[in-house]
Design an enzyme around this catalytic site. Structure first.
Site, PDB file in Angstrom:
ATOM      1  N   LEU A  41      21.213  30.164  24.460  1.00  0.00           N
ATOM      2  CA  LEU A  41      20.329  30.521  25.567  1.00  0.00           C
ATOM      3  C   LEU A  41      21.132  30.579  26.870  1.00  0.00           C
ATOM      4  CD1 LEU A  41      17.351  28.246  24.485  1.00  0.00           C
ATOM      5  CD2 LEU A  41      17.787  30.635  23.877  1.00  0.00           C
ATOM      6  N   GLY A  42      20.536  31.188  27.894  1.00  0.00           N
ATOM      7  CA  GLY A  42      21.229  31.239  29.191  1.00  0.00           C
ATOM      8  C   GLY A  42      21.558  32.658  29.625  1.00  0.00           C
ATOM      9  N   LYS A  54      33.909  32.673  35.859  1.00  0.00           N
ATOM     10  CA  LYS A  54      34.406  31.633  36.777  1.00  0.00           C
ATOM     11  C   LYS A  54      35.376  30.704  36.069  1.00  0.00           C
ATOM     12  CE  LYS A  54      32.532  33.848  38.958  1.00  0.00           C
ATOM     13  NZ  LYS A  54      31.595  34.965  38.803  1.00  0.00           N
ATOM     14  N   GLY A 190      35.807  50.894  39.340  1.00  0.00           N
ATOM     15  CA  GLY A 190      34.805  50.232  40.178  1.00  0.00           C
ATOM     16  C   GLY A 190      35.380  49.029  40.907  1.00  0.00           C
ATOM     17  N   GLY A 192      33.752  46.788  42.649  1.00  0.00           N
ATOM     18  CA  GLY A 192      32.608  45.935  42.997  1.00  0.00           C
ATOM     19  C   GLY A 192      32.878  44.507  42.532  1.00  0.00           C
ATOM     20  N   VAL A 247      36.836  58.122  38.971  1.00  0.00           N
ATOM     21  CA  VAL A 247      37.269  58.283  37.584  1.00  0.00           C
ATOM     22  C   VAL A 247      36.323  59.284  36.928  1.00  0.00           C
ATOM     23  CG1 VAL A 247      37.641  57.134  35.384  1.00  0.00           C
ATOM     24  CG2 VAL A 247      38.203  55.964  37.517  1.00  0.00           C
ATOM     25  N   MET A 328      21.270  42.204  41.748  1.00  0.00           N
ATOM     26  CA  MET A 328      21.266  41.644  40.389  1.00  0.00           C
ATOM     27  C   MET A 328      22.059  40.339  40.395  1.00  0.00           C
ATOM     28  SD  MET A 328      21.571  44.943  37.938  1.00  0.00           S
ATOM     29  CE  MET A 328      20.157  46.001  37.649  1.00  0.00           C
ATOM     30  N   ALA A 330      22.011  36.010  39.567  1.00  0.00           N
ATOM     31  CA  ALA A 330      21.351  34.960  38.783  1.00  0.00           C
ATOM     32  C   ALA A 330      20.419  34.114  39.648  1.00  0.00           C
ATOM     33  CB  ALA A 330      22.409  34.072  38.126  1.00  0.00           C
ATOM     34  N   HIS A 454      35.094  16.284  60.315  1.00  0.00           N
ATOM     35  CA  HIS A 454      36.422  16.754  60.710  1.00  0.00           C
ATOM     36  C   HIS A 454      37.472  16.006  59.899  1.00  0.00           C
ATOM     37  CE1 HIS A 454      39.760  18.161  63.095  1.00  0.00           C
ATOM     38  NE2 HIS A 454      40.189  16.906  63.152  1.00  0.00           N
TER      39      HIS A 454
HETATM   40  P1  NAI Z   1      28.940  46.989  41.557  1.00  0.00           P
HETATM   41  O1  NAI Z   1      27.757  47.786  41.868  1.00  0.00           O
HETATM   42  O2  NAI Z   1      29.206  45.721  42.270  1.00  0.00           O
HETATM   43  O3  NAI Z   1      30.258  47.909  41.763  1.00  0.00           O
HETATM   44  C1  NAI Z   1      30.454  49.123  41.081  1.00  0.00           C
HETATM   45  C2  NAI Z   1      31.452  49.960  41.855  1.00  0.00           C
HETATM   46  O4  NAI Z   1      31.844  51.048  41.011  1.00  0.00           O
HETATM   47  C3  NAI Z   1      30.881  50.599  43.118  1.00  0.00           C
HETATM   48  O5  NAI Z   1      31.677  50.222  44.227  1.00  0.00           O
HETATM   49  C4  NAI Z   1      30.930  52.095  42.842  1.00  0.00           C
HETATM   50  O6  NAI Z   1      31.205  52.854  43.985  1.00  0.00           O
HETATM   51  C5  NAI Z   1      32.068  52.201  41.827  1.00  0.00           C
HETATM   52  N1  NAI Z   1      32.037  53.377  40.948  1.00  0.00           N
HETATM   53  C6  NAI Z   1      30.975  53.879  40.268  1.00  0.00           C
HETATM   54  N2  NAI Z   1      31.339  54.961  39.526  1.00  0.00           N
HETATM   55  C7  NAI Z   1      32.670  55.152  39.727  1.00  0.00           C
HETATM   56  C8  NAI Z   1      33.625  56.094  39.225  1.00  0.00           C
HETATM   57  N3  NAI Z   1      33.299  57.048  38.356  1.00  0.00           N
HETATM   58  N4  NAI Z   1      34.904  56.001  39.663  1.00  0.00           N
HETATM   59  C9  NAI Z   1      35.277  55.009  40.546  1.00  0.00           C
HETATM   60  N5  NAI Z   1      34.404  54.110  41.043  1.00  0.00           N
HETATM   61  C10 NAI Z   1      33.121  54.154  40.632  1.00  0.00           C
HETATM   62  O7  NAI Z   1      28.887  46.779  39.969  1.00  0.00           O
HETATM   63  P2  NAI Z   1      29.641  45.763  38.986  1.00  0.00           P
HETATM   64  O8  NAI Z   1      30.931  45.295  39.572  1.00  0.00           O
HETATM   65  O9  NAI Z   1      29.677  46.463  37.677  1.00  0.00           O
HETATM   66  O10 NAI Z   1      28.659  44.526  38.906  1.00  0.00           O
HETATM   67  C11 NAI Z   1      27.324  44.714  38.417  1.00  0.00           C
HETATM   68  C12 NAI Z   1      26.386  43.707  39.001  1.00  0.00           C
HETATM   69  O11 NAI Z   1      26.669  42.439  38.444  1.00  0.00           O
HETATM   70  C13 NAI Z   1      26.540  43.562  40.502  1.00  0.00           C
HETATM   71  O12 NAI Z   1      25.605  44.363  41.175  1.00  0.00           O
HETATM   72  C14 NAI Z   1      26.259  42.117  40.731  1.00  0.00           C
HETATM   73  O13 NAI Z   1      24.938  41.988  41.133  1.00  0.00           O
HETATM   74  C15 NAI Z   1      26.448  41.431  39.403  1.00  0.00           C
HETATM   75  N6  NAI Z   1      27.594  40.526  39.465  1.00  0.00           N
HETATM   76  C16 NAI Z   1      27.599  39.516  40.366  1.00  0.00           C
HETATM   77  C17 NAI Z   1      28.665  38.668  40.460  1.00  0.00           C
HETATM   78  C18 NAI Z   1      28.647  37.565  41.465  1.00  0.00           C
HETATM   79  O14 NAI Z   1      27.590  37.235  41.970  1.00  0.00           O
HETATM   80  N7  NAI Z   1      29.787  36.985  41.812  1.00  0.00           N
HETATM   81  C19 NAI Z   1      29.844  38.802  39.593  1.00  0.00           C
HETATM   82  C20 NAI Z   1      29.742  39.921  38.687  1.00  0.00           C
HETATM   83  C21 NAI Z   1      28.645  40.726  38.636  1.00  0.00           C
END
Ligand code: NAI
Length: 470
Positions: A41-42, A54, A190, A192, A247, A328, A330, A454
């Site tokens: 689960l989770g 992490k 990507g 992101g 890409v 998106m 958690a 501090h």
């Molecule tokens: P993301 O939405 O953060 O980033 C995707 C990136 O891919 C965007 O900057 C976009 O411009 C780029 N992209 C899309 N198509 C492309 C292409 N054909 N060529 C080059 N660049 C392209 O999505 P990601 O990193 O997949 O994460 C998904 C979700 O997972 C996030 O929205 C986030 O909410 C969640 N997540 C959160 C984390 C955290 O809180 N630390 C860690 C990992 C994921």
């Protein structure tokens, strides 16, 4: 129908949205069933997302520290050896422990846990195809009914037709958390959250990493100044990052991948690598739920729209987390899970969407809450800004981590905090104070007057708040 299969609430999905909601509902006296196809689960968070990433980030950070930073403290590590399977086993044990904890938590609250694939039969009844130990469907089905149903099935990676996942060379984040050897060259589509975090892991462990981002900046959701600082610092660590690079397609050829890109809308080029991680976003996961049989229709993003009580168009069916609009994350899903259940119980459950932290766990970490400077300008909000660099804090100097800054945005007239953006060591933990400040409507002056220990990193937040007032 036997009483065993009748509940006050059926929660579909045991991720951070679903399991938190199930526990809350049980605490409020409801008879609850929680259905999940995974024995562990989770959800994605614990099994193949937040937690394993992490664990790898922390292990790889130690490795990088031992190789590159400890000598400045007079500590020499002569022979540094990396055992990838130990590192992976450690990550797997963490998953095992935490997913086990979720099961115990649900059991302690007398939530009925059902392993199976849930599917709506009609607006009231849920059919569950029970799964065998190996995860395959059995011939056994259960029909459950409840006063309320909560959909919390999360999301799945966005797959692009021209670069389909094969699980070996063209992979999603889940596979990139379990490579059995360090890739020579990892290309990430990507820049992101996922691309930057997993790109950091494999770069620290020794891969050549190239992140390809089609937009002019990485981490597009972050404040521009934070995103530019992060870009500079990640490049300094050796991560190759190409902006305005789209890409177009990827083809697996034996052990390698041929990636076709277009830079700045110009001529096509190709890059060859041994692993391609496609991290271009996620989309709501509703596969197999047969929501139409319950009278529900998906929105343009493939998810569900809800009212302020988290009710879908069918009022006793609620939806939360990655299935509904919003980031998106958690912790957003957990907050919505609790609020949805409170609403079912006649209480007033709400989520403050202005006070949701978002964090990228690179080194240094980037964390933010509230509006960015760009959003403040777009909305013509009268605003004052204060920034403070970590190089000005004693504690950051002691640790030798002086890169980064805190930026505080406050309303010009009231001083109330509108946004806080941090890049630097410990930003992920520091942002909690800013979230609390925004939640309680604190002003920059309030933060400036709060006594901060501090020497700590958090003094940088106090200093940035004081800088707002000049
Ligand atoms: P993301 O939405 O953060 O980033 C995707 C990136 O891919 C965007 O900057 C976009 O411009 C780029 N992209 C899309 N198509 C492309 C292409 N054909 N060529 C080059 N660049 C392209 O999505 P990601 O990193 O997949 O994460 C998904 C979700 O997972 C996030 O929205 C986030 O909410 C969640 N997540 C959160 C984390 C955290 O809180 N630390 C860690 C990992 C994921």
């Amino acid at each position: 129908m036997s009483e065993d299969n009748q509940f006050d609430l059926i929660v579909i999905g045991a991720g951070p949205g679903g399991y938190v909601a199930a526990v809350k509902a049980a605490q409020l006296g409801m008879k609850v069933a929680c259905v999940d196809k995974n024995d562990r689960l989770g959800g994605v968070c614990l099994n193949s997302g937040c937690i394993p990433s992490k664990a790898l980030l922390d292990s790889s950070e130690y490795y990088a520290l031992a190789k590159e930073s400890l000598s400045a403290h007079g500590i020499s590590c002569k022979e540094i050896d990396l055992n990838l399977s130990t590192l992976m086993n450690r990550k797997n044990e963490i998953i095992q422990q935490l997913t086990g904890n979720v099961r115990s938590l649900l059991e302690r609250h007398k939530v009925t846990i059902i392993r199976g694939m849930a599917s709506m039969l009609n607006p009231k009844d849920v059919e569950v195809t029970l799964l065998k130990e190996d995860g395959h469907a059995s011939s056994e089905k259960k029909i459950l009914t409840a006063k309320n149903i909560l959909l919390a099935t999360g999301s799945k990676p966005l797959e692009i037709n021209s670069m389909p996942f094969d699980g070996k060379t063209i992979v999603s984040a889940k596979d990139a958390l379990s490579f059995d050897k360090i890739p020579d060259h990892l290309v990430v589509v990507g820049g992101g959250y996922i691309g930057l975090e997993l790109g950091s892991v494999w770069c620290r462990l020794g891969s050549k990493v190239t992140v390809l981002e089609m937009l002019p900046s990485i981490a597009g959701v972050m404040d521009g100044q934070i995103s530019r600082t992060l870009l500079r610092l990640l490049k300094k660590q050796g991560i190759g990052i190409e902006l305005k690079t789209k890409v177009l397609k990827a083809e697996a050829e034996k052990e390698t991948v041929l990636v076709t890109i277009s830079k700045d809308g110009m001529e096509k080029e190709t890059i060859r690598c041994d692993k391609l991680l496609v991290a271009v976003g996620r989309k709501p996961l509703t596969d197999g739920l047969n929501l139409d049989r319950a009278g529900l229709q998906l929105n343009a993003s493939g998810g569900l729209d809800v009212d302020p009580f988290y009710r879908t168009a069918v009022k006793h069916i609620y939806a939360i987390g990655d299935l509904i609009p919003g980031p998106m994350l958690a912790h957003k899903a957990s907050a919505e899970g609790r609020a949805a259940v409170e609403n079912m119980a006649g209480l007033s459950g709400e989520v403050n969407y202005d006070a949701i932290p978002s964090i990228i766990y690179t080194f240094p970490e980037a964390a933010s809450v509230g509006l960015t400077e760009e959003q403040v300008k777009e909305r013509n909000i009268p605003c004052r800004k204060g920034t403070f660099p970590f190089s000005g804090t004693g504690r950051a100097r002691c640790l030798g981590e002086t890169e980064g800054l805190v930026k505080v945005l406050a309303h010009e007239k009231t001083g109330r905090l509108i946004g806080v953006h941090i890049i630097g060591a410990r930003a992920a933990d520091m942002i909690a104070e800013a979230v609390l400040a925004i939640e309680v409507g604190a002003s920059a002056e309030d933060i400036g007057r709060v006594i901060h220990g501090h020497p700590t990193f958090s003094e940088a937040f106090q200093e940035a708040a004081m800088a707002v007032q000049g």
